[in-house]
Design an enzyme around this catalytic site. Structure first.
Site, mmCIF file in Angstrom:
data_model
loop_
_atom_site.group_PDB
_atom_site.id
_atom_site.type_symbol
_atom_site.label_atom_id
_atom_site.label_comp_id
_atom_site.label_asym_id
_atom_site.label_seq_id
_atom_site.Cartn_x
_atom_site.Cartn_y
_atom_site.Cartn_z
ATOM 1 N N SER A 1 1.271 5.926 -3.692
ATOM 2 C CA SER A 1 2.302 6.443 -4.581
ATOM 3 C C SER A 1 2.398 7.959 -4.425
ATOM 4 O O SER A 1 2.682 8.444 -3.329
ATOM 5 C CB SER A 1 1.979 6.024 -6.019
ATOM 6 O OG SER A 1 3.084 6.191 -6.843
ATOM 7 N N HIS B 1 5.179 -2.195 -7.420
ATOM 8 C CA HIS B 1 4.587 -0.925 -7.013
ATOM 9 C C HIS B 1 3.083 -1.039 -6.803
ATOM 10 O O HIS B 1 2.489 -0.232 -6.087
ATOM 11 C CB HIS B 1 4.895 0.146 -8.052
ATOM 12 C CG HIS B 1 4.515 1.521 -7.623
ATOM 13 N ND1 HIS B 1 4.969 2.099 -6.459
ATOM 14 C CD2 HIS B 1 3.694 2.447 -8.191
ATOM 15 C CE1 HIS B 1 4.471 3.316 -6.334
ATOM 16 N NE2 HIS B 1 3.683 3.543 -7.366
#
Length: 741
Positions: free
Chosen positions: A589, A709
């Site tokens: 991320s 995610h």
């Protein structure tokens, strides 16, 4: 985009602002900024076609890359690595962390027999037993099979019952693919079934709160004009049981350029109230309390965090806050009487004031005390504040440096345990333990605690040790890092080392048990018998030293985070711990953005890099997924002055910068998830494709087709994700396949 917490807690409905800070969103492509703000001078992007998420051409490329990566990595060595990791993730003797509601203790559990998981509960008497008896409320595997949808459990929100009654209703969040879009359904716990004709909100990025048993506050996608540029809800509506969401009354809204709006109902007996939040960006917001039909603003600077607890209002400034002639420093905890503050008569009190080495991480409340989780040079310190003794503060004697402790209340409303707390312990080489205690009634007493659950070791760590070191960054700042390595490590530069970093959004990387990394990395050995070493970098941009540490690497100062990480790499090399050929790094991320900048800015330091679910194209990030909500962290590339500095840490564009001829890039695994609706997979796709087009050697790409995610929606997928990363890195810095010591 926040890192994983070291504590395994029950997935449950969270505060919507916390979801925003976790970068939750629904859209894959955010609404475009107004045309007049777009910079037309950017060179044509030849890989723009990979942004077409599910197009035939893009998915053909993805599947071809997956096949190439899997053909190379997915062999017997990989299978052994994956199997070892999965055994840890599925272990039946993990600690089932619980949350107390009424008489029951709730837990969400996944294992090999229940990969999608069980939402369940038990009694306190049963929970204390080695093998508790659980009442299964919802079997997500059975639900997915019966409905033909691969549901992923995303949390619950329970309705407070009438006094004397047990909890019976909940809102259950279910994602169809592991992403952030969820369906919200009303669940009847006594009957173990969804309520026929009950609340049922369609799949979307939704925040919801019970207003009363027959009413919800709903923030979601209501159609045209209802979303912000960040793709979050701009409006909140009051939905009455049996009513139509499309015609429900709007109760709150914010400017579309802000991040999101949400309304929650505080049902604490005696302190019932509605609270609204206008989240302007990640570090600026406004809080309102309803008085009659009006929203009353709690008038503080927008970068002062606001929270309410019973009769108190608590503030957490991000920058120096001058109020009534006094200055409250960043990272402090400030308290006032809510009614007095609204009337303009309250005196503000500093409960916690950080030093250069300390920071406040979180707080909780028992009936009579405030519990503070703090860090001192990235090791945990627990503080207990006693309001009845003029807010006197005392430190719990934990006696375990370089470990993480976390304290939280059990149930401040239950008179039989209103001052009880949970205390969790974890260390890199110390399996997690859960204790329960009661806050001492006098300052001279120690809290009484009893260990309730302890997890066993997942690998032999007897020959390993944990140490903390400090590297000096380019501007002279001392940057801490943890090193987990074999005892008597030969300092000859030949040890395989894996660095991990994040450095953003004021998130802290603290010690936590390396259950999966143990068999996946530390326990492995080269043909020379060298085991793996693991390093955690506490670089600026994180929250290890509070807001000052975070803000030191914001926007135009972003380079400091990357300089810090590079300084730690150099320190490891200069100390003889490793060398470039044997040094790997990983990040996800925002940590993936960190890895992208290591690839493009510091290729001489690393032999291999794993870059997961990353931001990489910082020219277009605000137009992709939830990117617009991160402008406060990175800057706005559509503003020419901002693009000048954003360009300097955009890895996708740094590939165009002239590097010395023959630059040897590190072996790079770039990976993402098709269903990631926070960052999205397209930036990872484009970066890998561009590097391959440049004939950069040893670049591989892998994309999970679900998992959101997190990159994985169950333990099996998580084991595959971690195994792929570890296997790629190990082989490229040792030149060898698997070898277990």
């Amino acid at each position: 985009m926040s890192p994983s917490s070291p504590r395994q807690t029950e997935p449950r409905a969270t505060d919507p602002k916390a979801e925003a800070i976790g970068l939750k969103t629904a859209a894959t492509t955010a609404p475009a900024p107004p045309e007049e703000t777009m910079d037309r001078s950017t060179p044509e992007d030849k890989f723009l076609w990979l942004e077409e998420l599910a197009s035939g051409e893009a998915m053909t490329w993805v599947l071809e890359q997956n096949a190439r990566t899997e053909d190379e990595l997915f062999d017997e060595d990989f299978a052994a690595t994956r199997e070892g990791i999965l055994a840890v993730l599925d272990a039946a003797d993990r600690i089932p962390m619980v949350t107390k509601h009424g008489a029951h203790y709730y837990n969400f559990w996944r294992d090999s027999l229940h990969p999608k998981g069980l939402w369940r509960r038990t009694s306190w008497e049963s929970y204390q037993q080695p093998d508790p008896v659980w009442e299964v409320l919802l079997d997500v595997d059975a639900l997915a099979k019966s409905e033909g949808i691969d549901w992923v459990f995303s949390g619950t929100q329970l309705l407070r019952p009438e006094p004397g009654n047990e909890y019976s209703r909940a809102l259950v969040k279910l994602s169809p693919d592991g992403g952030d879009q969820v369906r919200v359904r009303e669940f009847d716990m006594p009957n173990l079934a969804f309520v026929q004709g009950g609340f049922d909100l369609p799949v979307a990025k939704t925040n919801v709160s019970w207003a009363d048993p027959d009413t919800l506050f709903v923030a979601t996608d209501f159609g045209a004009g209802s979303l912000t540029l960040s793709s979050y809800a701009r409006t909140v509506r009051r939905l009455v049981r049996g009513g139509d969401l499309s015609t429900a009354e709007e109760v709150f809204s914010v400017d579309p350029s802000h991040v999101l709006a949400y309304v929650s109902h505080d049902s604490t007996p005696g302190f019932e109230r509605d609270v609204a939040h206008d989240v302007i960006d990640f570090y600026n917001s406004k809080t309102f309390v309803r008085r009659g039909n009006d929203w009353v603003h709690l008038a503080v600077p927008t970068d002062v965090g606001v929270s309410l607890h019973r009769s108190w209002v608590l503030f957490s400034p991000q920058t120096p806050w001058i109020h009534a002639g006094g200055t409250h420093v960043p990272g402090s905890l400030v308290l006032a009487d809510l009614a007095g503050f609204l009337a303009g008569t309250a005196t503000l009190r500093d409960i916690f004031v950080p030093t250069d080495s300390t920071s406040l991480q979180s707080i909780g409340f028992t009936a009579n005390h405030i519990l503070l989780n703090t860090l001192k040079d990235v090791s945990s310190e627990i503080l207990i504040c006693d309001p009845d003794r003029d807010f006197a503060m005392r430190t719990m004697d934990l006696g375990s440096p370089l470990h993480s402790f976390s304290i939280s209340p059990v149930d401040d409303e239950d008179p039989q345990c209103s001052d009880d707390f949970w205390l969790t312990l974890s260390g890199f080489l110390t399996p997690s333990a859960l204790a329960r205690g009661t806050v001492a009634t006098t300052e001279s007493e120690n809290a009484s605690t009893k260990t309730i659950k302890s997890a066993p070791a997942r690998f032999d760590s007897s020959d390993f040790e944990v140490s903390q070191h400090f590297a000096v960054s380019d501007d002279g700042t001392r940057v801490p890092y943890f090193q987990v390595s074999p005892r008597d490590l030969p300092l000859d530069g030949k040890n395989p080392v894996l660095m991990n970093g994040y450095g953003g959004f004021q998130a802290s990387l603290t010690p936590s048990y390396l259950g999966a990394l143990g068999p996946g990395w530390l326990a492995r050995s080269t043909s020379e018998g060298r085991h793996g070493t693991y390093v955690v970098a506490n670089i600026r941009g994180g929250g290890e030293y509070g807001p000052r540490w975070h803000r030191a690497a914001l926007q135009e100062n972003r380079h400091r985070a990357y300089e810090d990480f590079a300084a730690i790499a150099r320190d490891l090399i200069s100390r003889g711990v490793t060398s470039r050929e044997h040094l790997a790094a990983t990040g996800r991320s925002n940590g993936g953005l960190l890895m992208g900048n290591m690839i493009t800015g510091y290729p001489e330091l690393f032999g291999a890099i794993s870059c997961g679910v990353p931001l990489l194209d910082m020219r277009r990030y605000t137009r992709l997924a939830a990117g617009h909500s991160w402008i406060a962290e990175y800057g706005d590339p559509d503003v020419p002055q901002d693009w000048e500095f954003v360009r300097t840490f955009s890895p996708y564009h740094r590939l165009d910068d002239a590097l010395p001829e023959g630059t040897d890039y590190p072996a790079s695994l770039i990976w993402s998830s098709t269903s990631d609706d926070r960052v999205g997979p397209v930036q990872a796709r484009k970066m890998a494709a561009k590097m391959m087009d440049m004939d950069v050697g040893n670049v591989r790409y892998h994309e999970s087709l679900d998992g959101g995610h997190a990159g994985a929606s169950d333990n099996g997928a998580t084991a595959t994700m971690l195994g792929t990363s570890y296997e790629f890195l190990w082989r490229n810095i040792t030149g060898q396949g698997r070898g277990l010591g």
